[in-house]
Design a protein around this motif. Structure first.
Motif, PDB file in Angstrom:
ATOM      1  N   ALA A 222      18.906  19.077  20.239  1.00 43.13           N
ATOM      2  CA  ALA A 222      17.932  20.137  19.500  1.00 43.13           C
ATOM      3  C   ALA A 222      17.729  21.275  20.312  1.00 43.13           C
ATOM      4  O   ALA A 222      18.191  21.528  21.460  1.00 43.13           O
ATOM      5  CB  ALA A 222      16.504  18.972  19.670  1.00 43.13           C
ATOM      6  N   PRO A 223      17.150  22.292  19.586  1.00 44.71           N
ATOM      7  CA  PRO A 223      17.064  23.627  20.305  1.00 44.71           C
ATOM      8  C   PRO A 223      15.859  23.680  21.184  1.00 44.71           C
ATOM      9  O   PRO A 223      15.065  22.979  20.988  1.00 44.71           O
ATOM     10  CB  PRO A 223      17.040  24.677  19.020  1.00 44.71           C
ATOM     11  CG  PRO A 223      16.416  23.688  18.081  1.00 44.71           C
ATOM     12  CD  PRO A 223      16.847  22.503  18.066  1.00 44.71           C
ATOM     13  N   PRO A 224      15.935  24.552  22.139  1.00 45.85           N
ATOM     14  CA  PRO A 224      14.917  24.782  23.072  1.00 45.85           C
ATOM     15  C   PRO A 224      13.633  25.368  22.137  1.00 45.85           C
ATOM     16  O   PRO A 224      13.675  25.764  21.214  1.00 45.85           O
ATOM     17  CB  PRO A 224      15.416  25.854  24.069  1.00 45.85           C
ATOM     18  CG  PRO A 224      16.167  26.369  23.406  1.00 45.85           C
ATOM     19  CD  PRO A 224      16.988  25.511  22.404  1.00 45.85           C
ATOM     20  N   ASP A 225      12.403  24.814  22.989  1.00 47.14           N
ATOM     21  CA  ASP A 225      11.140  25.330  22.154  1.00 47.14           C
ATOM     22  C   ASP A 225      10.752  26.690  22.323  1.00 47.14           C
ATOM     23  O   ASP A 225       9.815  27.199  21.790  1.00 47.14           O
ATOM     24  CB  ASP A 225       9.816  24.469  22.825  1.00 47.14           C
ATOM     25  CG  ASP A 225      10.082  22.969  22.407  1.00 47.14           C
ATOM     26  OD1 ASP A 225      10.239  22.679  21.260  1.00 47.14           O
ATOM     27  OD2 ASP A 225       9.458  22.153  23.270  1.00 47.14           O
ATOM     28  N   THR A 245      -6.995  27.977  19.687  1.00 49.29           N
ATOM     29  CA  THR A 245      -6.929  27.109  21.100  1.00 49.29           C
ATOM     30  C   THR A 245      -5.748  26.205  20.964  1.00 49.29           C
ATOM     31  O   THR A 245      -5.410  25.506  19.899  1.00 49.29           O
ATOM     32  CB  THR A 245      -8.355  26.472  21.060  1.00 49.29           C
ATOM     33  OG1 THR A 245      -9.392  27.484  20.920  1.00 49.29           O
ATOM     34  CG2 THR A 245      -8.351  25.845  22.346  1.00 49.29           C
ATOM     35  N   VAL A 246      -5.258  26.170  22.185  1.00 45.21           N
ATOM     36  CA  VAL A 246      -3.867  25.313  22.348  1.00 45.21           C
ATOM     37  C   VAL A 246      -4.351  24.077  23.177  1.00 45.21           C
ATOM     38  O   VAL A 246      -4.586  24.581  24.564  1.00 45.21           O
ATOM     39  CB  VAL A 246      -2.624  26.344  22.732  1.00 45.21           C
ATOM     40  CG1 VAL A 246      -1.530  25.312  22.803  1.00 45.21           C
ATOM     41  CG2 VAL A 246      -2.471  27.451  21.865  1.00 45.21           C
ATOM     42  N   ILE A 247      -4.184  22.991  22.764  1.00 45.94           N
ATOM     43  CA  ILE A 247      -4.513  21.770  23.638  1.00 45.94           C
ATOM     44  C   ILE A 247      -2.972  21.261  23.741  1.00 45.94           C
ATOM     45  O   ILE A 247      -2.498  20.889  22.954  1.00 45.94           O
ATOM     46  CB  ILE A 247      -5.417  20.739  22.862  1.00 45.94           C
ATOM     47  CG1 ILE A 247      -6.657  21.411  22.691  1.00 45.94           C
ATOM     48  CG2 ILE A 247      -5.404  19.489  23.746  1.00 45.94           C
ATOM     49  CD1 ILE A 247      -7.644  20.455  21.688  1.00 45.94           C
ATOM     50  N   TYR A 248      -2.541  21.214  25.042  1.00 41.22           N
ATOM     51  CA  TYR A 248      -1.154  20.905  25.343  1.00 41.22           C
ATOM     52  C   TYR A 248      -1.062  19.933  26.444  1.00 41.22           C
ATOM     53  O   TYR A 248      -1.884  19.963  27.549  1.00 41.22           O
ATOM     54  CB  TYR A 248      -0.463  22.061  25.533  1.00 41.22           C
ATOM     55  CG  TYR A 248      -0.731  22.787  26.821  1.00 41.22           C
ATOM     56  CD1 TYR A 248      -0.016  22.513  28.133  1.00 41.22           C
ATOM     57  CD2 TYR A 248      -1.699  23.609  26.979  1.00 41.22           C
ATOM     58  CE1 TYR A 248      -0.166  23.253  29.222  1.00 41.22           C
ATOM     59  CE2 TYR A 248      -1.884  24.425  28.505  1.00 41.22           C
ATOM     60  CZ  TYR A 248      -1.291  24.205  29.524  1.00 41.22           C
ATOM     61  OH  TYR A 248      -1.306  24.743  30.655  1.00 41.22           O
ATOM     62  N   LEU A 257       6.396  24.798  25.615  1.00 39.63           N
ATOM     63  CA  LEU A 257       6.085  25.127  24.196  1.00 39.63           C
ATOM     64  C   LEU A 257       4.705  26.048  24.085  1.00 39.63           C
ATOM     65  O   LEU A 257       4.552  27.040  23.307  1.00 39.63           O
ATOM     66  CB  LEU A 257       6.008  23.978  23.332  1.00 39.63           C
ATOM     67  CG  LEU A 257       5.595  24.354  21.797  1.00 39.63           C
ATOM     68  CD1 LEU A 257       6.645  25.263  21.254  1.00 39.63           C
ATOM     69  CD2 LEU A 257       5.767  23.343  20.975  1.00 39.63           C
ATOM     70  N   ALA A 258       3.906  25.738  24.908  1.00 44.91           N
ATOM     71  CA  ALA A 258       2.555  26.561  24.974  1.00 44.91           C
ATOM     72  C   ALA A 258       2.680  27.831  25.419  1.00 44.91           C
ATOM     73  O   ALA A 258       2.189  28.863  24.943  1.00 44.91           O
ATOM     74  CB  ALA A 258       1.432  25.833  25.834  1.00 44.91           C
ATOM     75  N   THR A 259       3.701  27.933  26.352  1.00 45.25           N
ATOM     76  CA  THR A 259       4.001  29.306  27.118  1.00 45.25           C
ATOM     77  C   THR A 259       4.758  30.117  25.920  1.00 45.25           C
ATOM     78  O   THR A 259       4.325  31.431  25.564  1.00 45.25           O
ATOM     79  CB  THR A 259       4.873  29.327  28.151  1.00 45.25           C
ATOM     80  OG1 THR A 259       3.972  28.471  29.197  1.00 45.25           O
ATOM     81  CG2 THR A 259       5.223  30.522  28.805  1.00 45.25           C
ATOM     82  N   GLN A 263       3.411  33.737  24.420  1.00 41.32           N
ATOM     83  CA  GLN A 263       4.332  34.788  24.693  1.00 41.32           C
ATOM     84  C   GLN A 263       4.608  35.553  23.101  1.00 41.32           C
ATOM     85  O   GLN A 263       4.879  36.786  23.072  1.00 41.32           O
ATOM     86  CB  GLN A 263       5.395  34.683  25.239  1.00 41.32           C
ATOM     87  CG  GLN A 263       5.357  34.264  26.874  1.00 41.32           C
ATOM     88  CD  GLN A 263       6.707  33.813  27.530  1.00 41.32           C
ATOM     89  OE1 GLN A 263       7.523  33.235  26.611  1.00 41.32           O
ATOM     90  NE2 GLN A 263       6.760  33.507  28.588  1.00 41.32           N
ATOM     91  N   ASN A 264       4.467  34.717  21.883  1.00 38.25           N
ATOM     92  CA  ASN A 264       4.796  35.274  20.796  1.00 38.25           C
ATOM     93  C   ASN A 264       3.858  35.489  19.885  1.00 38.25           C
ATOM     94  O   ASN A 264       3.793  35.905  18.616  1.00 38.25           O
ATOM     95  CB  ASN A 264       5.915  34.585  20.140  1.00 38.25           C
ATOM     96  CG  ASN A 264       7.402  34.520  20.821  1.00 38.25           C
ATOM     97  OD1 ASN A 264       8.166  35.339  20.388  1.00 38.25           O
ATOM     98  ND2 ASN A 264       7.514  33.538  21.758  1.00 38.25           N
TER      99      ASN A 264
END
Length: 488
Positions: A222-225, A245-248, A257-259, A263-264
């Motif tokens: 699987a590819p990276p997040d 809001t990101v709950i991770y 994945l949150a980072t 960033q995007n």
């Protein structure tokens, strides 16, 4: 000149030392009890003499090891009970969560399916494969170990006691990192190549970089997040979500994945980490007090189906979630998630999600058909089943390169050299399945590279990062709540 070994047999008259030539190592004591030792230098000598499950002990004598309780599921099913039949078997291991509610048992079956198909012709005539499946579920009814402790212990057992040359799994990024770091310790040399079907944290890209021509020992199907996060951010922007809001999960997968999302993503974003289920419930309540709307999003990122299930069930009582957009990570792309959230089905129309890969086409359909025929269940109900099937086959392919191009030395490193030769667009095209196995052996024997297409999709590996890429699926839940479908 044959080398003589000292075999110690317990007879009716007591312990008797018998000199035995190398060629006679497989001959048992004439008056048999459970004591049957040989002098040894390496565990390979003991496995060659007595079969799977024998190692060279500290005293320089072969000794039988006990089956680890968490590693008693095997394929073929008589792998442990008929060691003579598998004296020369090539052993793989797997590391997954075996709990029956929302665990990885379909992934375990997918790996066994690949092994069974590979054994139709074996590596060479009479040289078969076996796989030992180890369970790392956190279950105090089994023992007090955490998932990480169980995964690391399982990895040590597979490599040190059984001589496994490849490990399929672990399923999560945090466990993959822990297992990889453990197996890099010098006491485990030679160690196994690790091929995870679902450990997608970007932090794993640099954990084991290529060193010149020497390949890394951590691979994944699987590819990276980093790719997943960029795609999710793009979809959120396309849907005019201006704040989220990101709950991770506070682990390698969740933070990675949150980072990547942060960033995007161009809008306002707040990150809330969780460690326990109580943290999830607290964050759900905190976010519910915000002003809802079509331009407001909540992203939940957890590495386990149970975490995504807990989130959506906790969100149901709050009107905020019924009026805002909900985005989920790849753990929710699983029938167990739908089974566990029926009471929160009113929120299904608000849910969108991403998943790394787009299993489809003839090769995927063939995998599903053969899995159904053997296990009488649908592998599509579990995310990453086809990636697990592919990961197991990649390990099998690596043995062919080691056999033909690395002087028959089946080590994790030599298997990884073979993985460097599977994504050459000038090579012979190979579908990852039972029909492609003889083609792989033929091409690798000739020293040629191949160009594979997996059951999980196109598997093309970057020669420097040794990472694959995939199309990211953007999904929603069907109106009847029984399955997933791609967002048009």
């Amino acid at each position: 000149m044959s080398r003589a070994f000292l075999r110690t047999c317990l007879t009716a008259s007591g312990l008797v030392a018998v000199a035995v030539a190398t060629a006679a190592l497989t001959v048992a004591c004439s008056v048999v009890t459970k004591v049957d030792f040989n002098e040894c230098v390496s565990s390979d000598e003991c496995r060659g003499a007595f079969g799977l499950g024998w190692v060279c002990g500290d005293a320089g004598l072969c000794q039988e090891v006990e089956v680890l309780k968490r590693c008693d599921r095997v394929f073929p099913e008589d792998l442990f009970t008929n060691p003579e039949a598998y004296r020369d078997a090539i052993i793989f291991g797997s590391l997954f969560d075996h709990n029956t509610e929302d665990g990885d048992l379909k992934l375990v079956n997918a790996a066994s399916l690949a092994i069974g198909e590979a054994n139709a012709s074996g590596l060479t005539e009479g040289r078969l494969f076996g796989i030992v499946h180890c369970d790392y579920q956190d279950n105090k009814k089994i023992d007090p170990q955490s998932s990480e402790e169980a995964a690391v212990e399982g990895a040590r057992y597979l490599v040190d006691q059984l001589g496994a040359v490849a490990i399929v799994g672990p399923g999560t990024s945090g466990l993959a990192e822990a297992v990889f770091k453990e197996l890099q310790k010098p006491e485990h040399e030679p160690t196994a190549v690790i091929i995870s079907p679902s450990a997608t944290s970007p932090s794993l890209t640099d954990i084991d970089v290529r060193d010149g021509d020497k390949p890394g020992l951590f691979w994944r199907t699987a590819p990276p997040d980093s790719q997943l996060g960029a795609d999710l951010a793009g979809h959120m922007s396309d849907e005019n979500v201006v704040s989220a809001t990101v709950i991770y999960a506070n682990d390698a997968y969740g933070s990675g994945l949150a980072t990547a999302l942060q960033q995007n993503y161009d809008g306002d974003i707040q990150l809330l980490a969780f460690t326990t289920q109580d943290d999830i419930l607290a964050h759900v309540q905190t976010v519910s007090k915000k002003t809802p709307g079509e331009t407001v999003g909540v992203v939940f990122i957890g590495s386990e189906v149970a975490q995504a299930t807990a989130f959506l069930n906790a969100a149901k009582p709050y009107s905020f979630y019924a009026m805002s957009r909900i985005y989920l990570g790849d753990a929710a792309y699983n029938k167990d998630f739908l089974d566990g959230t029926k009471e929160a089905a009113s929120l299904y129309p608000r849910v969108r999600g991403v998943f790394p890969g787009s299993p489809s086409g003839d090769n995927y359909d063939s995998f599903v058909s053969r899995y159904l025929a053997v296990f009488k269940e649908d592998p599509a109900d579990a995310s990453y089943s086809s990636q697990t099937y592919d990961a197991t086959w990649l390990a099998v392919y690596g043995t062919a390169w080691a056999e033909y191009q690395r002087m028959g030395e089946l080590t994790g490193l030599n298997l990884a050299f073979g993985l460097q030769r599977i994504s050459d667009n000038k090579g012979v095209p190979v579908d990852v399945n039972r029909d492609g196995w003889n083609i792989v052996k033929r091409e690798f024997k000739a020293g040629h590279s191949i160009d594979i297409t997996g059951a999980s999709g196109d598997l093309q590996y970057d020669p420097e990062t040794e990472e694959t890429t995939a199309t990211v699926v953007y999904w929603q839940i069907k109106v009847d709540g029984t399955d997933f479908e791609n967002v048009p």
